[in-house]
Structure formats: C-alpha cells, structure tokens
Scaffold this active site. Structure first.
Site, PDB file in Angstrom:
ATOM      1  N   LYS A 129     -43.231  54.454 -21.081  1.00 16.08           N
ATOM      2  CA  LYS A 129     -43.673  54.951 -19.776  1.00 16.08           C
ATOM      3  C   LYS A 129     -42.840  56.185 -19.412  1.00 16.08           C
ATOM      4  O   LYS A 129     -41.642  56.246 -19.740  1.00 16.08           O
ATOM      5  CB  LYS A 129     -43.489  53.817 -18.759  1.00 16.08           C
ATOM      6  N   SER A 159     -48.473  50.365 -11.900  1.00 19.40           N
ATOM      7  CA  SER A 159     -48.252  51.761 -12.170  1.00 19.40           C
ATOM      8  C   SER A 159     -48.198  52.162 -13.633  1.00 19.40           C
ATOM      9  O   SER A 159     -48.341  53.342 -13.954  1.00 19.40           O
ATOM     10  CB  SER A 159     -46.952  52.189 -11.491  1.00 19.40           C
ATOM     11  N   SER A 178     -46.345  46.089 -11.989  1.00 21.83           N
ATOM     12  CA  SER A 178     -46.788  47.266 -12.741  1.00 21.83           C
ATOM     13  C   SER A 178     -46.980  47.106 -14.242  1.00 21.83           C
ATOM     14  O   SER A 178     -47.482  48.012 -14.897  1.00 21.83           O
ATOM     15  CB  SER A 178     -45.817  48.416 -12.529  1.00 21.83           C
TER      16      SER A 178
END
Ligand code: GLN
Length: 477
Positions: free
Chosen positions: A77, A152, A176
């Site tokens: 990420k 997210s 997330s």
C-alpha cells in the site's frame, strides 16, 4: 499467462524450472500494465523487482538456499515505505517524496526473497472506505468496474483480486483490509494490534493501525504473517512475544463456540443478501456441530462515533508532520513560515483529510475534550472489555465484514454515510483483536460478500486454522 493464486504452486514451478522468477516478474509487470484501467497501482517498481528476480534466479540456478517467500510478487500500500522508492500515502502533500528507509515489514519480506512489485492506490492517508478519497482517483472493482474497490486499501485488494500479484500489504485502522477484501472477493487479515511492527507505516490512528495482508488463500496469509510479525526495536508497541509458525498449524476439526450479534443482522443498513449469507453460514455451522449463539451487543450504535472521535484526534496529531518543510510538496506561492504551512496544507491535503484533521483538533480542544475525546475513550474501554469477555466464552465472533456488497462509484457522497459502512469492522480495532474477511458468498449479481471472524488477541493460529477449514468447505472461486 498462467495466473498463480498460491505461492506453493508458483514455487513448485520455479523449482522444476517450468518458469523462471524473471520471466514470472516480467509477465506480472506486463499484466499490471494491461490492467491499468483498474487504477490499482500507483507505481510499479520495475527496476528493483527485476533486480530481485535475477538474484533469486541465480540462487535457484546455483542450488543456494532460498528464502521462504522466494518468487512471491507482493504489492505494498502506498502508505508503507520502501527505501529509495516513492511513497505518498495517495496524497498530493507527499508528491515527490522518496523514502530513505524501509518499513520493517518490507525488510522482512525482502530477507525471505519476496519481490516487492509496486505500490498500490489507497484512500489518502488511509482515510476512507471506498478508495474514492485518493489523490490518484478511485480504484475499479474487477468484479464490476462501475463499482468501488472498497478502502482504504482498495488498490491492494484489486491487485490481488485481478491477479496482478500474489499478495499485497494493506493497513487496517477501522476495516481498511477486511472491507476491500470483502468487496473484491479475497482473504483480508488484520492481525492483533502489536503483532506486526508499524515502523515505516504512515501513521493515521496509531493506537488502531495495524499492517496485514491480502491473499487468495490462508496458507499464504499465514506464511507472510509469521515472517513479518514479532519484536521490532523500532516500534515499542510491537510485542516481543514469540511468533507461532502459523503456516504449520492450519488443520483443525474442532467444534467451536461462535457468537453473533442479533442486532447486527437486523440492522437497518444491512443489505438483505448480506444478512441472508450470514444466516446461511450460521445454519451450516450448526449443521457441522459448532455451537452458534445469538448474543446482545448494545454498544453497536456507539462504536462508529467513538471510533471517529478517537481516530481523528490521533490523526490530527499524526498529520501535523506534513507541513511543507520536511517532506514532499511545498506551496510555491507562500512567503513566510505561516503561509507555507497554511498554503501547503490547504493545497496538499484532500477534503476528507482536512475535515478529519479539523474534527480531531476540535474533539481535543480545551472546552470539548471531556465531552468528546474522554467520552470516546470510555466507550472504547467498555467495548474492549465486553469483547474480551465474549471471547472468553466463545472462540469466535461472527459478523458480516461490511453491511453491503461493493456499491457504485460516486453513490455514497457524504462522509457520514460512508462511516456507517465501518460498523462491523471497527470493533476489532477498538479492542485490538485479530479479524479476517473470508470470500464465502456472492450476491445473485455475482458480487462478493465477505464473512468476518474475530477472535481473542494473539489467537491468530486458531483464526487461520478455522478459516482454512471454512475456505476448503465453502470456497466459491
Ligand atoms: N473507513 C475507515 C476510516 O475511514 C477505516 C480506514 C482504515 O482502516 N484505514 O477511518
């Protein structure tokens, strides 16, 4: 190109020379490039990935010892740093930032011969649940490209779901990892708070944040977890306790005690197909001989507000480091220190991040501290204690991962509505317990529905073993 969905299968083919690591890495990179429309990657680390691949190929060629993750293409990420590579937290404010060091998790993956293939799109500084708050735009759900990926960590979920890499790292502050895994039909694991070092993860809500994985299967999640977990001198909240060999303890035929919240399945925001999936799951569990009880959870209505008070408070402090002086973007129309701060932050942060910093500053401010921050801390303690008590009596808490399947891009416009999507995931972060989303069901339209299991702190071996059993029994893919 053959899509590998398990590290074991890939490694067998690498060892029998059916394919080389370099060829596989090249294929992966070209596959990522032909799926650019999904917007899953911020950057592909072509040069360093191919260099790592070459070294591993040489090791295979020369019969040298190999790391446990050899050949694993893994994406990170964009809020996890990798030395000499860009990382922006999907924010304009970190434009141009190149990390001078690597996160502990990245170091540990590289030591075991994993290939860090690139950085993935996400909501700005991990604030969001649909990936629509990213400076780089929304990520498209591969099951229906008019729908969101979840967030997210949406890019990480899509990278795995669309076979652009074997695994991906995400961070989970309030769901997330689990929620995008649910929207994309893969396995998403949030470990116990303190299991994995947060060194090198851009802080959002430090007492909630935890790094975890997206994978196609449990074996890969277990192996990666055992490799990157454990004591780290750079993170005082990372536990020194011994890390079990999760990947070697994946078989179980035990009968478990499972609790679910009655009010969760009847909650007004829960989609009918999601609630039906849970009921179906509960019936199957009972038929298998597990004890499944409906219990009360009166605090369900309070956990989302308390979560947003606490995480915005922590974020308002954590994000004060992005000021135009030390990192990334700096407004060029500023004339002195104060206007540098103001203009950089106004231009550099997206709307949602600005809102959260402001609400965090508000709940911490002198006149409102007791009414908001202190009260939310009390809610957190009550929720945590109740959770621990439930998990003394039960092996698992069962919940949908998210109240709905993936919704349409642009469909949920206001932030408060999107906050309600976190209703089933924030409990695990409030209490620091591990949680996993398993891709067990689909809607009639074919959209994935994840089932979430949570267990007591440090009990990932039980969670993973039972998940393995469930995936083998139920797997739809
Ligand atoms: N959707 C939640 C939020 O916006 C969770 C985010 C996360 O886990 N990073 O805070």
């Amino acid at each position: 190109m053959e899509h590998y969905r398990s590290l074991k299968t890939l490694q067998q083919d690498l060892l029998t020379k059916k394919i080389s690591v370099s060829t596989f890495t090249h294929q992966t990179i070209s596959n990522i490039s032909s799926n650019k429309h999904l917007n899953a990657f911020v950057e592909v680390f072509e040069e360093s990935a191919l260099a790592s691949a070459k070294i591993i190929d040489e090791k295979i060629q020369n019969g040298q010892p190999l790391g446990k993750l050899f050949g694993l293409t893994i994406a990170i990420k964009d809020n996890i740093v990798y030395k000499n590579h860009r990382a922006t937290g999907a924010s304009k404010i970190l434009e141009g930032f190149i990390s001078p060091y690597s996160a502990t998790v990245v170091e540990r993956l590289l030591e075991e011969d994993a290939i860090i293939i690139g950085s993935t799109n996400c909501d700005e500084f991990a604030m969001g649940g649909s990936n629509e708050n990213s400076y780089y735009g929304a990520v498209l759900n591969p099951h229906d490209t008019t729908r969101v990926s979840g967030g997210s960590s949406g890019g990480s979920a899509v990278a795995v779901a669309a076979n652009l890499c074997l695994a991906a790292l995400g961070s989970d502050t309030g769901g997330s990892i689990r929620q995008p895994a649910s929207f994309c039909g893969i396995v998403g694991l949030k470990p116990t708070y303190g299991r994995v070092s947060r060194y090198g993860l851009m802080a959002y809500g430090s007492s909630f944040d935890q790094i975890g994985t997206f994978t196609h299967n449990i074996e890969d999640a277990a192996l990666i977890l055992e490799i990157f977990s454990g004591k780290d001198d750079y993170d005082a909240t990372c536990s020194p306790r011994k890390v079990p060999e999760f990947s070697k303890q994946l078989s179980t035929d035990k009968k478990y005690k499972i609790a679910y919240y009655k009010n969760a399945l009847t909650h007004q925001g829960v989609d009918e197909e999601v609630s039906n999936a849970c009921h179906q799951f509960i019936e199957k569990m009972k038929m298998e001989g597990h004890v499944v009880d409906a219990i009360e959870f009166d605090e369900l209505e309070y956990i989302v507000p308390a979560y947003y008070v606490l995480t915005t408070a922590e974020a308002s402090s954590n994000l004060s480091r992005y000021d135009g002086v030390k990192y990334g973007y700096r407004a060029d129309d500023a004339s002195d220190l104060e206007s540098t701060y103001k203009k950089t932050r106004t231009q550099g942060f997206g709307k949602e991040v600005q809102r959260r910093i402001m609400s965090g500053t508000f709940v911490l401010s002198a006149g409102y501290y007791d009414a908001y921050y202190a009260k939310a801390q009390k809610v957190r303690r009550i929720v945590a204690e109740k959770t621990y008590k439930t998990l003394e009596d039960y092996d698992f808490i069962l919940c949908p991962t998210a109240p709905t399947p993936a919704y349409k891009i642009g469909e949920v416009q206001d932030s408060v509505a999107s906050f309600l999507g976190d209703i089933f995931t924030v409990q695990a972060n409030m209490a620091g317990i591990p949680g996993i989303s398993l891709p067990l069901f689909r809607t009639t339209e074919g959209l994935p529905i994840g089932i979430q299991l949570m267990t007591a702190r440090w009990k990932e071996e039980k969670l993973l073993a039972f998940s393995q059993h469930l995936l083998q029994k139920f797997e739809l893919q």
